[in-house]
Write a protein that holds these residues in place. Structure first.
Motif, mmCIF file in Angstrom:
data_model
loop_
_atom_site.group_PDB
_atom_site.id
_atom_site.type_symbol
_atom_site.label_atom_id
_atom_site.label_comp_id
_atom_site.label_asym_id
_atom_site.label_seq_id
_atom_site.Cartn_x
_atom_site.Cartn_y
_atom_site.Cartn_z
ATOM 1 N N THR A 1 -20.826 18.250 -3.893
ATOM 2 C CA THR A 1 -19.420 18.632 -3.784
ATOM 3 C C THR A 1 -19.290 20.007 -3.127
ATOM 4 N N PRO A 2 -18.506 20.104 -2.049
ATOM 5 C CA PRO A 2 -18.304 21.410 -1.415
ATOM 6 C C PRO A 2 -17.690 22.417 -2.391
ATOM 7 N N ALA A 3 -17.973 23.681 -2.170
ATOM 8 C CA ALA A 3 -17.563 24.748 -3.081
ATOM 9 C C ALA A 3 -16.062 24.761 -3.369
ATOM 10 N N GLY A 4 -15.235 24.415 -2.433
ATOM 11 C CA GLY A 4 -13.794 24.479 -2.638
ATOM 12 C C GLY A 4 -13.176 23.231 -3.252
ATOM 13 N N LEU B 1 -5.571 16.450 -10.263
ATOM 14 C CA LEU B 1 -4.522 16.345 -9.240
ATOM 15 C C LEU B 1 -5.080 16.596 -7.842
ATOM 16 N N LEU B 2 -5.950 17.591 -7.715
ATOM 17 C CA LEU B 2 -6.570 17.879 -6.424
ATOM 18 C C LEU B 2 -7.441 16.719 -5.945
ATOM 19 N N LEU B 3 -8.186 16.110 -6.860
ATOM 20 C CA LEU B 3 -9.012 14.953 -6.496
ATOM 21 C C LEU B 3 -8.152 13.799 -6.005
ATOM 22 N N VAL C 1 -21.821 20.251 -16.714
ATOM 23 C CA VAL C 1 -22.048 19.907 -15.312
ATOM 24 C C VAL C 1 -21.648 21.082 -14.422
ATOM 25 N N ALA C 2 -20.476 21.634 -14.681
ATOM 26 C CA ALA C 2 -19.992 22.757 -13.874
ATOM 27 C C ALA C 2 -20.953 23.940 -13.940
ATOM 28 N N LYS C 3 -21.414 24.260 -15.133
ATOM 29 C CA LYS C 3 -22.338 25.385 -15.280
ATOM 30 C C LYS C 3 -23.664 25.111 -14.592
ATOM 31 N N ARG C 4 -24.153 23.876 -14.708
ATOM 32 C CA ARG C 4 -25.415 23.521 -14.034
ATOM 33 C C ARG C 4 -25.308 23.652 -12.528
ATOM 34 N N LEU C 5 -24.099 23.429 -12.008
ATOM 35 C CA LEU C 5 -23.889 23.489 -10.566
ATOM 36 C C LEU C 5 -23.285 24.821 -10.122
ATOM 37 N N GLY C 6 -23.325 25.812 -11.019
ATOM 38 C CA GLY C 6 -22.933 27.170 -10.652
ATOM 39 C C GLY C 6 -21.452 27.456 -10.613
ATOM 40 N N ARG C 7 -20.659 26.648 -11.301
ATOM 41 C CA ARG C 7 -19.212 26.877 -11.339
ATOM 42 C C ARG C 7 -18.803 27.402 -12.706
ATOM 43 N N ASP C 8 -17.754 28.193 -12.704
ATOM 44 C CA ASP C 8 -17.220 28.729 -13.948
ATOM 45 C C ASP C 8 -16.145 27.805 -14.511
ATOM 46 N N VAL C 9 -16.116 27.727 -15.835
ATOM 47 C CA VAL C 9 -15.064 27.028 -16.559
ATOM 48 C C VAL C 9 -14.486 28.043 -17.539
ATOM 49 N N PRO C 10 -13.165 28.154 -17.616
ATOM 50 C CA PRO C 10 -12.578 29.133 -18.532
ATOM 51 C C PRO C 10 -13.050 28.933 -19.973
#
Length: 101
Positions: A43-46, A92-94, A68-77
């Motif tokens: 998945t692209p960064a944006g 909604l974005l998807l 999953v998000a943390k494993r792939l380097g993304r932050d979750v609040p």
């Protein structure tokens, strides 16, 4: 999961089991995370992760989405309300991203 995004829908782990067969049935939670990391690894960064479609329907999947998000380097609040808002926005974005694919 892409089909759910194109249909402007969400999915659940039980729906995935019905669609993909019993091979997923015996997966431990850690293995479920690994499967979803594989799904979302490119998945692209944006763009949001397809895993958001799963998290939107199953409260237990929210923790999986976070892993999953943390494993792939993304932050979750950290705040549950903010995390829920992020997941809803991701869904909604998807739906918009996959609408014409």
């Amino acid at each position: 999961m892409k089909k759910a995004a194109r249909e402007r829908s969400t999915t659940s782990w039980s729906q995935l089991l019905r669609q993909l067969g019993s091979v997923l049935l015996s997966l431990h939670a850690d293995d479920q995370v690994e499967v979803l990391v594989g799904v979302d690894a490119g998945t692209p960064a944006g763009e949001p992760f397809l895993t958001a479609l799963l998290a939107a329907t199953d409260s237990g999947a929210l923790a999986v989405y976070e892993r999953v998000a943390k494993r792939l380097g993304r932050d979750v609040p950290d705040d549950a309300k903010d995390a829920r808002a992020q997941w809803q926005t991701d869904v909604l974005l998807l739906h918009q991203l996959y609408r014409y694919q």
